[in-house]
Design an enzyme around this catalytic site. Structure first.
Site, PDB file in Angstrom:
ATOM      1  CG  HIS A  38       3.443   6.431  -4.700  1.00  0.00           C
ATOM      2  ND1 HIS A  38       2.331   5.625  -4.610  1.00  0.00           N
ATOM      3  CD2 HIS A  38       3.037   7.668  -4.330  1.00  0.00           C
ATOM      4  CE1 HIS A  38       1.304   6.348  -4.204  1.00  0.00           C
ATOM      5  NE2 HIS A  38       1.700   7.591  -4.031  1.00  0.00           N
TER       6      HIS A  38
ATOM      7  CG  ASP B   4      -1.771   1.235   1.326  1.00  0.00           C
ATOM      8  OD1 ASP B   4      -2.605   1.432   0.419  1.00  0.00           O
ATOM      9  OD2 ASP B   4      -1.588   2.016   2.279  1.00  0.00           O
TER      10      ASP B   4
ATOM     11  CG  ASP C 269      -8.245   2.994  -4.961  1.00  0.00           C
ATOM     12  OD1 ASP C 269      -8.435   2.461  -6.073  1.00  0.00           O
ATOM     13  OD2 ASP C 269      -7.113   3.200  -4.493  1.00  0.00           O
TER      14      ASP C 269
END
Length: 1593
Positions: free
Chosen positions: A614, A611, A733
């Site tokens: 980045h 999760d 999402d």
């Protein structure tokens, strides 16, 4: 990358019960028993053990490193398949490249066994033999992410260079229960009740592409007792893996991603109260059931970047987060955040609006907030305190603690100038740290010393000095105040924008009343103070979030980032950002806690989704995943990256070992973009791919550990990889398709995505057609179990699609096609062997349209049967959002089964076709699936095309191979009477050669890239012209070359079968297979006929040796014999390919040693020596042979080159001395009378070669003076009359041979002026009359050799008769040799030190550069300056007669040449400092500039290839005697091999597969150059053969 070898029964669908390598095991055996041996230990044992019966060949994946030891850009990431059976990763490197200099390959893959450790490296020393290829075989046995590099010696003593890093990731082994097909025997979908996709007891290896992942949110699944129903639903819908959002205890927001306690599962999922100590066991059990009973692997999110804001351990370990205590620069950000909270709770009492209803409310609130912030005086965090600065300065004076100023004079400078000096001298402390108010300061002692120096007139007046310093501080503060104002403005703008979005915008959440609990904007800090008096600096922790366009490698919670102060963070108020520091020592408790969490998760789950990947620090992610893989080596890792850069994505993939990057089909905004996404991430290989078929080879694998058996292997090259895709139709999402596109579009997207050659993912809401995005935080309802029922949205179609996806990926349907037509996308997945395929036709619905099917061009497939499998349309009955307070439900919709769609069989032209398209009712969103099968599938065609090439081509001699492999256009037309020339590819142009090499140049790139859109592939699909041409041109020449019969028949058999059995779309593939196999066999036939130096050499040596075949062949107009055609050597191609221009005496004998002698073609060398010897006339050999018909004698150096080659032949050929006794028929009478070639006097007498050698020497000793036969315009249109006069003599005071005049050019630098306009017609560009240095060297070499032979009684002559100072004398070869030896340095060397000039015969006024050797000695009057030019001819003399040179002088001159003359592909022909230097040759330039008109500068600057080889040989000789290589020759060898990098690359990539005649400045392309030149390749071979001899020694 395909990770399985499918078991194919026959044309048709593959066998889907593919067992794993361990055989049949029950579901309970999926988790392998623990063993003390590591996977690397097992891999080592495998290679050390004896071969088992029936063992398959080992796969070898080879990748080539660049010269510096690093990967190419496209090869910086390599993805390798799962190690079901250990295999080899082969690293190769060109010999002699910089990285091979005592090179060591290092990797953290545990090659020698043991457990993986990130910072523990295994080494493999690179082979040091520079004449052989460099290969290192690495045994690969388990999954993971690994780094490698090469370390090698630099130029400086003791220097070690670490090369660029590269990365390889090995896919994990995933195993699940096998299933039956979802289709019946007649290819119709089967429901679970009908046995479709039924789970079996066998276990199958599941390649990553076969994953069909369903994301589920546990809090919507109801109690754990109901989860089996969800498992059954997911299993029935064809999913193979469940993606679980975090199952841990959630924080106060109730978001699964806000984890309260990483070590505890959420207890609310259990039906009854559960002891927390047994919750783990219960959860493990339910996950085991999903896997073993329902065939569902388990993947979970791992959240490393933050924790819930109410995590209980935060109060105990506040150092785990970012606070002003751990990150002092956050201090003003915390004050700003607190001020916002205070302001929000006091709006009513300030008379400000508490609800935002319009823009005016926002403006009112922001103005008031700005005023309120002014009262907080946050500028104090930026600036210096004037009062404190004055005080510390005063204290320093009073305590006499002044630091004297030692910089520039300050007196008289303005305060602005003084402030600038303070800044530039870095006297300010704390600036920009923002750690506390007035943290910015200057040390009092420093400021006292500084201001005292600036104002000496103030003496010791402390008050005055303090006031002066205050004025300087005021100036220093100006930019600091500006910085504060800028930061405040940005912060207020961001607050305003956020306020507008959250309170006013229609697409925002429209939050309610502003209050203490619901402040103006979200708080940036979580305040966790356990007691009222706890330090807020310690217990106020920064919340996590994200930034627009942020650099993912920069931590926005650390300085110099001011993201929290500027309110740039899109904050997650329920999450506290975790502070790991640079390693465990910076935050031991946090590292231990999170490592424990990750370890346990890896033991429990089959995969991780990282999760917020980045924003997770790379070193943290790397360390955590290393820990996870220790307990679960086959952990599958996926991530979604938002870096905005493919290069940055790749960095995360390489470092973390991310197996799949999540991509979203929903990002496509139209049909073209969707097609592009599918092409990028879901194509696989295009239909008709050829890389696997053409680029793999079989060989024997030596044991990688030095012990153990040799094994057969299949070698496949690696060209680098792109990250594997996990393509979601919709993620959890993202907005629903009803909101984002249309609800109908979902069905089309589902079909298109599942036909991608990639892992696929979805959410239950997509399948069930949920109308809206579900809010992970606020949603409380539960999933309704709809199974495959009428109210299950598109799930029945999804079952078929997911199951087919799995079957195709396991079954090896690696090839695909993406075709877009209007609003349609057609996806094809094909098996490359059986040509069985599935075709999906999808009618997209990006926007709301009617029910019409719209325009579509029907699919038409030649020689193919097609069968309708199924089709679906979605009928949305209502777009109203279902109103159910307890259950999540989809739109009211009906999945329509489309009736059978007929397939039309018809004939187009002469080929039968099948055609199919959408039925009348095929509204937007609809899909249909067909099964296709190519008729007459020749399953053995691939194998047949590859068979017996060695037999067909192995018997060809080198002249046959010239026909098969090469032949430029003019050569072919000459030999075939104009019937054949090179093939012209429409849209691409003519090939370089008629033979196989011509085809391989475009094919290499086509094959490597599977570039089926190349014009050549289009030409092959349209017809069989290329196939017919390849056979016809060889068939036509079989009478002249009977040896061609075998390859002709081989090609004919294969092409006939391709024509009969391969459809047009596969013709490029099989053409490529045939041509590649033929080329490899022909090339191998060349190499096997070569010397041991070549056959054992590396690729560059092989490629250069191929030039010997390229240049040597039969051309009827250019024979060595005027009567019959014989093979002859071309000077270069394409310009010197046929007729009189082909065979040049000088070029032949500069090229003969390298192309013939070093390669072992002694017969070819002998034929050329004897042919030219037969034409000796005037003591010379012809410069232009013209088949002996009309030879021209205007070359002074050619006879000496021939004599050098005779010497080389005698030394190198078996029984070479015998050539001196060969009888040679003489083309001309011995009195030099010119007779026609067919005159009775021609060839009437004979001489031995020894006699001809003596004749040449005697003629030169006596002096040569004649006028060329047929002198005048008929012979040479450019030359002046005096140029036809040939005069050569020996100066018996020096032994030097002189010749030439101002109007001719008798050496290789032979450009004659042609421009009337510029006045250069008949003016040589480089006359070089006198004694050119290379001729002197060649003469010296010859007389030394003949002296040696005569002394041994092996040459019948001892010397020559000469007139010396008017006296007839006999001069022995020993005496002649001694004369040159004695005079050489004196006449050619130009000393470095002018004081030594008297020792040498030179004119100091003409010297341009010192420490060199003159190019010529004795140039005619008025042109003496040309003697002193620095040119690349002296190394020739150094190679053939090194004894002439003072060794120190020689090495210095060579070093100068290395820096001044050497270019990328050759040597500059003139010193750039020479005023006549013109480096760019253009023969078409007919300007009035005499220096370049009509290319007069041919040899005055352009960089010629062949002198480079002599330079390298000379440098090697002298440097290993008196230079760097004296003690270690490898130092010299590696230095010189750097000069080979460009030539090596050129010969491997250029269409002509050779080295050019010349280039322009710095290696630039010269259009007038021959693309490949005999002597350019030859002298390179000479050098490499010298290197080979060094290696042997």
């Amino acid at each position: 990358m395909d990770t399985t070898d499918p078991v194919v029964d026959s044309p048709g669908r593959p066998n889907l019960t593919l067992h794993c390598a361990l055989g049949d095991i029950t579901p309970t055996d999926i988790a392998a028993p623990e063993t003390p041996r590591t996977p690397a230990d097992e891999g080592k044992e495998f290679f050390l053990s004896e071969r088992s019966e029936g063992e398959a060949p080992i796969r070898v994946y080879e990748f080539k490193l660049d010269a510096d030891g690093g990967p190419s850009k496209e090869g910086s990431y390599i993805r390798l398949p799962p190690a079901y059976t250990p295999y080899i990763l082969r690293v190769s490197l060109d010999a002699g490249t910089p990285a091979s200099k005592n090179g060591v390959f290092k990797t953290n893959f545990p090659l020698d066994g043991g457990a993986f450790e990130r910072d523990r490296f295994t080494e493999r020393s690179l082979p040091t033999d520079l004449s052989k290829p460099i290969r290192v075989d690495l045994p690969i046995s388990h999954a993971g992410a690994f780094v490698y590099w090469v370390e090698y010696d630099g130029d400086a003593p003791g220097e070690r260079i670490k090369g660029r890093e590269g990365y390889f990731n090995v896919d994990p082994i995933l195993r699940v229960r096998a299933r039956t097909s979802v289709l019946s025997s007649d290819a119709k979908p089967l429901l679970p009740s009908e046995g479709g996709a039924k789970l079996l007891q066998e276990v199958v290896n599941l390649p990553l592409n076969a994953l069909s992942i369903l994301t589920v949110v546990s809090k919507w699944m109801g109690p754990i007792s109901q989860w089996k129903a969800h498992f059954q639903e997911a299993s029935d819908r064809g999913y193979t893996m469940l993606h679980w959002t975090p199952l841990q205890e959630r924080g106060m927001s109730n978001s699964p991603y806000s984890i309260k306690d990483q070590k505890k599962y959420d207890l609310s999922v259990f039906d009854t109260p559960v002891d927390p100590r047994t919750a783990n066991t219960r959860m493990e059990e339910i996950l085991r059931i999903a896997k073993e009973e329902y065939g569902l692997l388990n993947l979970t999110d791992v959240v490393l970047n933050h924790t819930a804001n109410n995590s209980p351990w935060l109060a105990e370990h506040p150092e785990a987060g970012y606070s002003p205590s751990t990150a002092p620069h956050l201090s003003p950000a915390l004050e700003l955040d607190t001020a916002i909270l205070e302001f929000s709770s006091s709006l009513s009492e300030k008379g400000l609006p508490t609800r935002v209803s319009c823009q005016k409310d926002i403006d009112t609130l922001m103005a008031a907030l700005a005023d309120y912030l002014e009262t907080k005086q946050l500028w104090q965090y930026y600036v210096l305190s004037v009062e404190e600065e004055k005080a510390t300065l005063t204290d320093a004076f009073l305590s006499n603690a002044i630091t004297p100023w030692t910089g520039e004079d300050l007196a008289g400078k303005t305060v602005v100038e003084l402030a600038n000096i303070v800044r530039s001298a870095h006297l300010i402390e704390g600036e920009g740290t923002l750690a506390s108010r007035f943290v910015t300061r200057v040390d009092g002692g420093v400021s006292a010393g500084f201001i005292k120096a600036a104002f000496p007139k103030l003496g010791n007046d402390v008050d005055a000095l303090a006031q002066a310093w205050a004025r300087v501080v005021d100036v220093l503060n100006v930019p600091l105040y500006e910085e504060w104002e800028e930061d405040t403005k940005i912060a207020l703008d961001n607050i305003k924008n956020r306020l507008k979005y959250t309170r006013l915008d229609d697409n925002g959440p429209k939050l309610g009343e502003i209050s203490k609990d619901l402040p103006l904007v979200e708080p940036y800090f979580t305040r966790i103070a356990p007691q009222w008096h706890s330090d807020p600096r310690t217990y106020s922790l920064a919340n996590n979030g994200w930034l627009w366009n942020a650099d993912p490698l920069v931590n926005f919670a650390m300085p110099p980032s001011k993201a929290y102060l500027r309110r740039e963070v899109i904050v997650w108020g329920d999450c506290v950002k975790l502070r790991y520091g640079s390693g465990p020592s910076d935050n031991p408790w946090l590292w231990e806690h999170m490592t424990s969490y990750v370890t346990y998760s890896a033991q429990t789950f089959d995969g991780f989704r990282i999760d917020n990947c980045h924003s997770t620090p790379l070193h943290v992610g790397t360390a955590m995943l290393d820990t996870a893989r220790k307990v679960n080596p086959d952990l599958y890792v996926c991530a979604e990256l938002f870096t905005g850069s493919e290069e940055m994505d790749l960095l995360f993939v390489r470092k973390l070992g991310v197996n799949s990057l999540i991509r979203e089909a929903g990002n496509a905004w139209d049909v073209q973009e969707f097609s592009r996404i599918m092409y990028l991430f879901g194509l696989g290989k295009p239909v008709g791919s050829m890389d696997e078929a053409c680029m793999t080879s079989t060989e024997e694998l030596a044991p990688p550990f030095g012990k153990g058996p040799t094994r057969p292997c299949i070698v496949s090259p690696l060209n680098g990889s792109t990250p594997h895709a996990l393509l979601y139709d919709l993620t959890h999402d993202n907005e629903s398709y009803l909101d984002k596109r249309t609800a109908e579009h979902a069905l089309a997207v589902a079909g298109i995505v599942t036909f991608g050659y990639c892992a696929v993912g979805s959410v239950k809401g997509f399948d069930d057609l949920y109308p809206k995005l579900l809010n992970l935080v606020q949603e409380r309802r539960q999933y309704s179990i709809t199974g495959l029922s009428e109210n299950s949205g598109i799930s029945r179609a999804k079952r078929v699609l997911n199951s087919l996806h799995r079957e195709m990926m396991i079954g090896g349907y690696t090839e695909g096609c993406v075709w877009q037509d209007f609003n349609y996308i057609v996806m094809t997945r094909m098996h490359p062997v059986t040509q069985h395929a599935y075709v999906l036709v999808a009618h997209t619905a990006f926007e709301k349209r009617g029910k019409e099917r719209g325009p579509f061009k029907p699919s038409e497939l030649a020689h193919t049967r097609a069968n309708f499998i199924c089709g679906f349309a979605i009928d949305i009955l209502s777009y109203d959002v279902p109103d159910d307070p307890g259950l999540l439900k989809g739109l009211s919709a009906r999945l329509v089964d489309l009736p059978e769609v007929p397939v039309e069989q018809k004939n187009l032209t002469t080929e039968p076709h099948c055609s199919f398209g959408p039925p009348e009712y095929f509204p937007p969103g609809s899909i249909m699936i067909f099964e296709t099968q190519l008729e007459r599938v020749d399953l053995e065609l691939d194998k047949f095309c590859k068979s017996d090439a060695e037999t067909a081509f192995g018997g060809l001699d080198l002249v046959d191979l010239n026909v098969v492999l090469h032949r430029a256009d003019n050569e072919e037309r000459d030999t075939t009477g104009g019937k054949f020339g090179v093939y012209d590819v429409p849209g691409s142009g003519q090939l370089a050669y008629c033979g196989l090499e011509g085809w391989m140049h475009p094919l290499r790139d086509i094959i490597r890239r599977n570039d089926l859109g190349h014009p050549l592939c289009d030409n092959l699909r349209r017809g069989t012209w290329a196939l017919d041409y390849v056979v016809s041109r060889l068939t036509h020449q079989m009478d002249d070359f009977p040896g061609l019969a075998a390859p002709v028949q081989w090609l004919l058999d294969r092409f006939d079968r391709v024509k009969s059995n391969a459809p047009a779309y596969l013709r490029p593939k099989f053409f490529a297979i045939v041509m590649t196999e033929a080329y490899k066999a022909a090339r191998r036939a060349v190499i096997e006929q070569c010397s041991e130096f070549v056959s054992d050499g590396h690729d560059f040596t092989h490629s250069l040796a191929m030039c010997a075949v390229q240049m040597h062949g039969v051309v009827k107009s250019a024979s060595l014999d005027p009567v019959k055609p014989t093979p002859s050597l071309a000077a270069g191609l394409p310009h010197f390919s046929a007729g009189w221009a082909r065979c040049w005496g000088r070029d032949v004998f500069i090229s003969l040693r390298g192309l013939f002698l070093t390669t072992g073609n002694f017969e070819g060398a002998k034929n050329h020596i004897l042919a030219f010897a037969s034409t000796v006339k005037h003591g010379l050999i012809p410069n232009l042979l013209d088949s002996g018909r009309n030879p021209r004698y205007n070359s002074r150096d050619s006879p000496w080159w021939m004599l050098q080659n005779i010497q080389d032949y005698v030394k190198m050929a078996p029984n070479g001395l015998s050539i001196l006794s060969e009888f040679v028929p003489r083309r001309f009478p011995v009195d030099d009378t010119w007779v026609a070639w067919d005159d009775p006097l021609a060839y009437a007498c004979t001489s031995t070669l020894a006699e001809i050698i003596q004749e040449i020497l005697q003629r030169h000793a006596s002096g040569i003076s004649f006028r060329e036969y047929n002198a005048g315009p008929n012979l040479d249109q450019q030359m002046k009359d005096n140029g036809f006069n040939i005069d050569i003599y020996v100066d018996w005071d020096t032994g030097l041979v002189f010749g030439g005049n101002a109007d001719n050019c008798g050496t290789w630098m032979d450009k004659m002026g042609e421009s009337v306009r510029a006045g250069t017609k008949g003016v040589p560009g480089t006359p070089r009359d006198g004694a050119p240095i290379e001729i002197t060297g060649l003469v010296k070499s010859t007389v030394r050799w003949l002296d040696e032979l005569s002394r041994k009684g092996k040459f019948p002559y001892r010397g020559v008769f000469a007139s010396v100072h008017g006296e007839d004398r006999f001069v022995t070869y020993g005496q002649w040799n001694d004369l040159i030896q004695k005079s050489f340095e004196k006449h050619y060397y130009i000393p470095l030190d002018p004081s030594e000039d008297p020792k040498y015969n030179l004119n100091p006024n003409l010297v341009n550069r010192r420490g060199i050797y003159r190019d010529v000695y004795g140039t005619g009057a008025g042109r003496e300056w040309s003697d002193y030019q620095f040119r690349p001819n002296f190394p020739i003399a150094m190679v053939v007669a090194p004894e002439m040179f003072d060794e120190d002088h020689a090495l210095h001159a060579l070093r100068l040449a290395d820096t001044v003359l050497r270019g990328p592909l050759g040597m500059k022909t003139l010193d750039p400092s020479d005023r006549r230097y013109r480096p760019n040759y253009d023969n078409s330039n007919d300007s009035d500039d005499p220096s370049v008109a009509k290319g007069l500068n041919y040899h005055n600057g352009p960089e010629w290839g062949w002198p480079l080889g002599y330079f390298l040989r000379a440098y090697l000789y002298f440097d290993t005697r008196v230079g760097e290589g004296k003690d270690d020759a490898m130092t010299t060898l590696h230095r010189l091999h750097r000069a080979l990098l460009k030539p090596r690359n050129h010969i491997q990539t250029d269409a002509w597969a050779g080295l050019p005649e010349l280039t322009n400045e710095n290696g630039a392309f010269c259009r007038d150059s021959c693309s490949t030149q005999a002597w350019s390749a030859s002298t390179m071979l000479d050098f490499l053969e010298d290197v080979h001899e060094y290696a042997k020694a």
